[in-house]
Design an enzyme around this catalytic site. Structure first.
Site, short mmCIF file in Angstrom:
data_model
loop_
_atom_site.label_atom_id
_atom_site.label_comp_id
_atom_site.label_asym_id
_atom_site.label_seq_id
_atom_site.Cartn_x
_atom_site.Cartn_y
_atom_site.Cartn_z
N GLU A 1 -57.55 18.46 -12.11
CA GLU A 1 -57.87 19.15 -13.37
C GLU A 1 -57.76 20.66 -13.22
O GLU A 1 -57.71 21.39 -14.21
CB GLU A 1 -59.28 18.80 -13.83
CG GLU A 1 -59.50 17.34 -14.21
CD GLU A 1 -60.93 17.09 -14.64
OE1 GLU A 1 -61.58 18.05 -15.12
OE2 GLU A 1 -61.41 15.95 -14.49
N ASP B 1 -66.54 16.66 4.99
CA ASP B 1 -67.15 16.21 6.22
C ASP B 1 -67.17 14.68 6.27
O ASP B 1 -67.48 14.03 5.28
CB ASP B 1 -68.58 16.77 6.29
CG ASP B 1 -69.26 16.48 7.60
OD1 ASP B 1 -68.75 16.92 8.63
OD2 ASP B 1 -70.33 15.84 7.57
#
Length: 533
Positions: free
Chosen positions: A255, A199
């Site tokens: 990751e 957002d």
């Protein structure tokens, strides 16, 4: 790592309005889980859930009070885990909203921060001393009206809120804030989410010198309905420090295999350029702005957005949408450009799903759903309540999903829905379109299947033809041609090449003359060179 998100189609779910499983009139996670087969059957690749975290709901979940738990109105963490498992079983990825720029004023960190200037969380939010006359430190405005500063008597200071007073802004200049927010993202990655919708991704940092924003250089003859649009927000947001933090987020996602981020570019100046900047290099995977979520509807406009983005950012990647939970539904917004609702809805679906980039569909869009006209007493959205009647807010696009008009509350809930379902919306229900070959729903399924089966439509470059309004024509990759008549009047266009019709509405090819009826669409497989004039 795969790039499943590149060219993918995501279906946005507004959880309060999708499916209620408890009878309290509010949609929830078990309700969404029960409806996942419908979404998978559409042929999309992923779902995006608007905020589901613990919240007092001052801004319907965009005011987060706990970043690592589910609000009880939506269910539990176990319900969320079940949703993830079922979605993955059906081949759907799951993206969740992350509201990082601000929290709820009920968040424990803000409650601590506001107590004094020397507590452990004192510098976790943006605080500033008043000017000598007691006024706020600068002229920054809040999106939901009024100034962006709120006085806190316990600290004898103002705090910054770019949105509601109940949504204080985090101080991203504090590295501890950055670290903690990244840890909340890791929590959901470990739980199996496939990505995040970020957002207001350009709001994270503010100017440390607190310089006032200048007036918008595009001076208006009359003031805007919202004075926020009268400033050029070069200091209250869009700071250069945003980009290194986004690179930290990208490093976190890298990751984990096959994860993605799409950012909301809340900007009215240079938004396309900024989308490119935010998606080039190891930053966001995708970004979207409001350029195609506005009233503009012309061949030149759509062409400009695509060409400008890929010219400025050949290594960036956009995500395009025509509707979402913040804007008037496009079937209503663009109604003047359609011969009828179905024709416009089908054309909009074909156009959106043929654009270069990734795509986001908003729930109900596949039904040709229209904006709901609500009365003032029915509103829940602070934007509408504040700016009525000049702006009626966002509730009109957030009314519940319409499943079956023959059922109580159209199958959304056995209880009174949190927003009303009016007759025009009831008329566009799922059960009334399932199995009907000429329905908007059937057309969306066909177009989604076409995009999914076409490497060119998913990943191919766009080349536009210099056609006159209202004709928009372009190729995707080396074997797809898309032609649209963006008007309610019949048009003809000359097309040369070896063509095989893949999908069409109100279109007929005779020799080299392509006749396009009102809002006509023609998508061809092509062999060799093609010309359109």
């Amino acid at each position: 790592m795969s790039e499943w998100w590149r060219g993918a189609v995501t279906y946005q779910i507004y959880p309060r309005s999708y499916q209620d499983s408890t009878g309290n009139g509010i949609g929830d996670l078990p309700g969404i889980t029960a409806r996942l087969p419908y979404i998978a059957d559409l042929g999309v690749d992923a779902i995006w859930l608007s905020p589901i975290f613990t919240s007092p709901m001052a801004d319907m979940g965009y005011d987060v009070a706990n970043y690592t738990d589910i609000d009880p109105c939506f269910g539990t963490l176990a319900d969320f885990d079940a949703l993830i498992a079922r979605a993955h079983e059906l081949g759907l990825k799951v993206i969740i909203d992350q509201v990082l720029s601000h929290s709820s004023n009920q968040h424990p960190f803000f409650q601590e921060s506001r107590q004094s200037r020397d507590n452990p969380k004192a510098d976790w939010y943006v605080w500033a001393d008043p000017q000598h006359d007691g006024s706020p430190p600068n002229n920054w405005l809040a999106i939901f009206g009024g100034g962006a500063w709120q006085w806190e008597p316990r600290r004898h200071q103002y705090y910054l809120h770019n949105f509601l007073v109940e949504q204080p802004d985090f101080n991203f200049h504090n590295p501890d804030v950055q670290d903690w927010l990244l840890s909340t993202m890791r929590f959901w990655l470990d739980r199996g989410v496939d990505g995040f919708r970020l957002d207001t991704v350009n709001f994270y940092f503010h100017d440390k010198l607190l310089r006032s924003d200048p007036a918008d250089y595009r001076r208006k003859a009359v003031p805007e309905w919202n004075p926020y649009a009268m400033q050029y927000h070069i200091f209250s947001k869009n700071q250069p420090e945003n980009l290194p933090f986004i690179e930290r987020m990208r490093a976190l996602l890298d990751e984990y295999p096959d994860r993605t981020m799409v950012g909301e570019m809340g900007e009215s100046h240079h938004a396309i350029r900024m989308m490119g900047e935010y998606t080039t290099g190891k930053r966001l995977h995708m970004c979207y702005s409001f350029e195609m979520l506005d009233t503009a509807f012309s061949a030149a406009h759509f062409r400009q957005q695509i060409e400008e983005f890929f010219t400025d950012a050949p290594h960036g990647w956009p995500c395009w949408a025509f509707s979402n939970h913040d804007v008037v539904r496009h079937a209503s917004r663009w109604a003047a450009h359609g011969a009828n609702q179905d024709a416009l809805a089908k054309q909009a679906g074909a156009l959106l799903l043929s654009l270069q980039g990734s795509i986001c569909l908003y729930q109900g869009e596949e039904l040709g759903q229209t904006e709901s006209d609500l009365e003032y007493h029915e509103l829940t959205d602070p934007q509408g309540i504040r700016f009525w009647p000049e702006n009626k807010g966002r509730d009109g696009c957030r009314t519940p999903m319409v499943w079956d008009a023959s059922q109580r509350n159209t199958g959304f809930s056995t209880g009174k829905p949190w927003l009303p379902i009016n007759a025009p919306q009831m008329n566009r229900h799922v059960a009334g379109q399932v199995g009907k070959a000429d329905s908007v729903l059937a057309f969306y399924k066909q177009m989604l299947a076409l995009r999914r089966s076409s490497e060119a439509l998913q990943h191919g470059n766009s080349v536009f033809f210099d056609t006159a309004e209202p004709i928009l024509a372009f190729t995707r990759g080396d074997n797809v041609l898309c032609v649209f008549n963006l008007s309610p009047q019949a048009q003809t266009v000359q097309v040369q090449g070896t063509l095989d019709m893949a999908l069409s509405t109100a279109a007929q090819l005779s020799d080299t003359t392509l006749a396009l009826g009102a809002n006509g669409v023609a998508i061809f497989y092509v062999t060799g060179d093609v010309a359109v004039a």
